[in-house]
Design a protein around this motif. Structure first.
Motif, short mmCIF file in Angstrom:
data_model
loop_
_atom_site.label_atom_id
_atom_site.label_comp_id
_atom_site.label_asym_id
_atom_site.label_seq_id
_atom_site.Cartn_x
_atom_site.Cartn_y
_atom_site.Cartn_z
N GLY A 1 0.82 -1.21 0.00
CA GLY A 1 0.00 0.00 0.00
C GLY A 1 0.85 1.25 0.00
O GLY A 1 1.95 1.29 0.56
N ALA B 1 -8.38 5.41 0.68
CA ALA B 1 -8.40 4.00 0.28
C ALA B 1 -8.57 3.85 -1.22
O ALA B 1 -7.92 3.01 -1.85
CB ALA B 1 -9.53 3.28 1.03
N GLY C 1 -5.43 4.12 -3.07
CA GLY C 1 -4.40 3.12 -2.77
C GLY C 1 -3.52 3.48 -1.60
O GLY C 1 -2.49 2.84 -1.38
N THR D 1 -2.53 3.48 2.14
CA THR D 1 -2.76 2.68 3.34
C THR D 1 -2.03 3.24 4.56
O THR D 1 -2.34 2.86 5.68
CB THR D 1 -2.29 1.24 3.13
N GLN E 1 -6.70 3.67 7.66
CA GLN E 1 -5.26 3.72 7.38
C GLN E 1 -4.42 3.63 8.65
O GLN E 1 -4.89 3.89 9.75
CB GLN E 1 -4.91 5.02 6.65
N ASP F 1 -1.03 -5.15 3.70
CA ASP F 1 -1.44 -3.78 3.40
C ASP F 1 -1.09 -3.58 1.94
O ASP F 1 0.08 -3.32 1.59
CB ASP F 1 -0.71 -2.78 4.29
N VAL G 1 -2.22 -2.79 -2.44
CA VAL G 1 -3.05 -2.15 -3.45
C VAL G 1 -2.92 -2.96 -4.74
O VAL G 1 -1.81 -3.29 -5.17
CB VAL G 1 -2.67 -0.67 -3.67
N VAL H 1 -6.39 1.94 -9.73
CA VAL H 1 -6.53 1.23 -8.45
C VAL H 1 -7.79 0.37 -8.50
O VAL H 1 -8.90 0.87 -8.67
CB VAL H 1 -6.60 2.21 -7.27
N THR I 1 -7.97 -2.13 -2.52
CA THR I 1 -7.03 -1.77 -1.46
C THR I 1 -7.34 -2.59 -0.23
O THR I 1 -8.51 -2.70 0.17
CB THR I 1 -7.11 -0.26 -1.13
#
Length: 472
Positions: A60, A198, A201, A203, A229, A435, A437, A455, A458
């Motif tokens: 992420g 989110a 992408g 995190t 996050q 974590d 994406v 994206v 996520t």
């Protein structure tokens, strides 16, 4: 979609390009970790299966410098950044106040709109309390009705600018905490911002707001499920977070150019942070501020993790000095894309060649990480990749062609841990934190034209927090 989707049986990501090796495989997620990477893995009962179709699976993304509550507050403010001076007056005259009775405005620019003070604002609208934030975030301009509501005539805050007769001009410098205290303002909800992050992408985020009130708002949002996050805060005096997605990072220290601190005072602030085991993150946007910061670090001693925020003017010799001391730089490429022409016009001629260095810093051996500085820069990390690779200003000027960096190199900075900006990127391996994406195409294709629409999904701590096909 900030509420995490609980998938007790786990998630299976089918046919994904696993970063950094680029090999296509399946990836199984269990209990917040990458449990298995292999080919043609069979779905377990109850396991959520997401098809990757060869899309890249990355750790992420991290934003190493933003302001959470200010970004959320911007969503309910009147943004005048694109308006002319004449349009500004009309917009202020017709703006509706919020629930608190204030007209809250962001995006003031003195070149486009002129210098604002109580009398100019009163001419636009004097009967309703109104406050306008400068695009830098350092200044609020308030009309007479607003000053009366704040009790500014008799207040003692050092940021209240006054004329020779002691009358408040309406300009409030670095007064956010005082404003919140006087207005008894509740921090805005971070739920919708968590969803936006989110979908981009993101995190991991580092909240660079210097006061503890903002840190507590971030703590509450993560604990309460509004913000999925990982959050690192930089406020001095931030308490123990006591949550696996919360951490306390370096102490944010602001070196303001309109009122430079005494060298001994700055040295003392740095030394006090180091004494409690925290590095410092020093806000520097001028050559003088950076020189003062390096002098203070030399006196206090450099701690691992000490960093400069922005570094808007850095010459090659100073870049080498930063590298020699091990001081990192967290920069904001989208500020060039948004304001590069203004920076060029306003900068001293001798500073123009040194504006918003990136490539020079990297080549000098400085650990550099990109960030947004949202809401003052663009929150979108994919816009950051484009901005760093192109260095185009709004007019199309290339600001420092030698400062360009390939999008893949900038992405490495976005994959660095929050506590190690510019350090080795996080990796995907069995046992690593899930974590992640997932993109809708291979990484090489995505980096040719970086865009948030790439994206696809996520995951944070193994939970699905965003999926482009609408799963919730």
């Amino acid at each position: 979609m900030p509420t995490m989707r609980r998938d007790a049986a786990g998630i299976l990501l089918r046919d994904v390009e696993v970063h950094p090796h680029g090999a296509r495989a399946d990836c199984r997620i269990r209990r917040g970790r990458v449990a298995q990477i292999g080919h043609e893995l069979r779905p377990a009962p109850g396991e959520l299966v997401i098809g990757g179709d060869g899309g890249a699976l990355l750790p992420g993304l991290a934003d190493h410098h933003l302001h959470l509550t200010a970004t959320a507050a911007r969503e309910t403010s009147l943004d005048v950044s694109a308006l002319s001076r004449g349009e500004l007056a009309a917009a202020l005259a017709g703006a509706d106040p919020g629930e608190d009775g204030w007209v809250r405005v962001v995006g003031h620019d003195e070149v486009a709109h002129g210098d604002l003070h109580r009398d100019t604002l009163d001419a636009c609208r004097g009967s309703v309390p109104m406050r306008l934030q400068h695009r830098s975030g350092a200044l609020w301009s308030v009309n007479s009705a607003g000053l009366a509501r704040l009790g500014a005539d008799h207040a003692s805050h050092a940021g209240i600018e006054r004329d020779r007769e002691g009358r408040p001009t309406g300009r409030l410098w670095r007064a956010d905490r005082w404003l919140r205290d006087v207005l008894d303002a509740r921090p805005p909800s971070l739920r919708s911002l968590g969803a936006r992050l989110a979908a981009l992408g993101l995190t991991h985020v580092a909240d660079a707001t210097p006061d503890a009130t903002a840190a507590e708002a971030a703590f509450a949002a993560v604990r309460g499920g509004e913000l999925p996050q990982y959050v690192m805060v930089m406020a001095e005096g931030a308490g123990a977070p006591r949550h696996p997605r919360l951490s306390v990072g370096p102490v944010k220290v602001v070196v303001t150019d309109h009122e430079l601190p005494d060298l001994d005072d700055l040295t003392g602030r740095i030394a006090r942070a180091h004494a409690v085991g925290r590095a410092v993150a020093v806000h520097c946007v001028s050559r003088v501020a950076l020189a003062l910061t390096l002098a203070a670090l030399d006196q206090a001693g450099v701690c691992d993790g000490d960093r400069v925020e922005h570094g808007a003017v850095v010459d090659p010799a100073t870049a080498k000095e930063l590298a020699r001391r091990g001081v990192r730089v967290v920069t904001q490429p989208t500020l060039v894309a948004l304001h590069g022409d203004d920076y060029w016009q306003r900068a001293e001629p001798c500073d123009r060649v040194d504006l918003w260095r990136y490539g020079t810093l990297v080549r000098a051996g400085v650990r550099v990480a990109p960030s947004s500085d949202a809401p003052y820069g663009d929150l979108d990390p994919w816009a950051c990749l484009r901005a760093a690779a192109g260095r185009h200003t709004p007019s199309g000027r290339v600001l420092g062609p030698d400062e360009r960096l390939p999008a893949r190199d900038v992405l490495r900075g976005m994959l660095a841990p929050l506590d190690d900006p510019g350090g080795p990127p996080r990796r995907i391996a069995v046992g690593s934190a899930a974590d992640l994406v997932l993109l809708d195409r291979p990484l090489t294709d995505a980096l040719r034209a970086p865009h948030a629409r790439h994206v696809r999904a996520t995951l944070i701590a193994g939970q699905l927090v965003y999926c482009a096909d609408g799963r919730d």
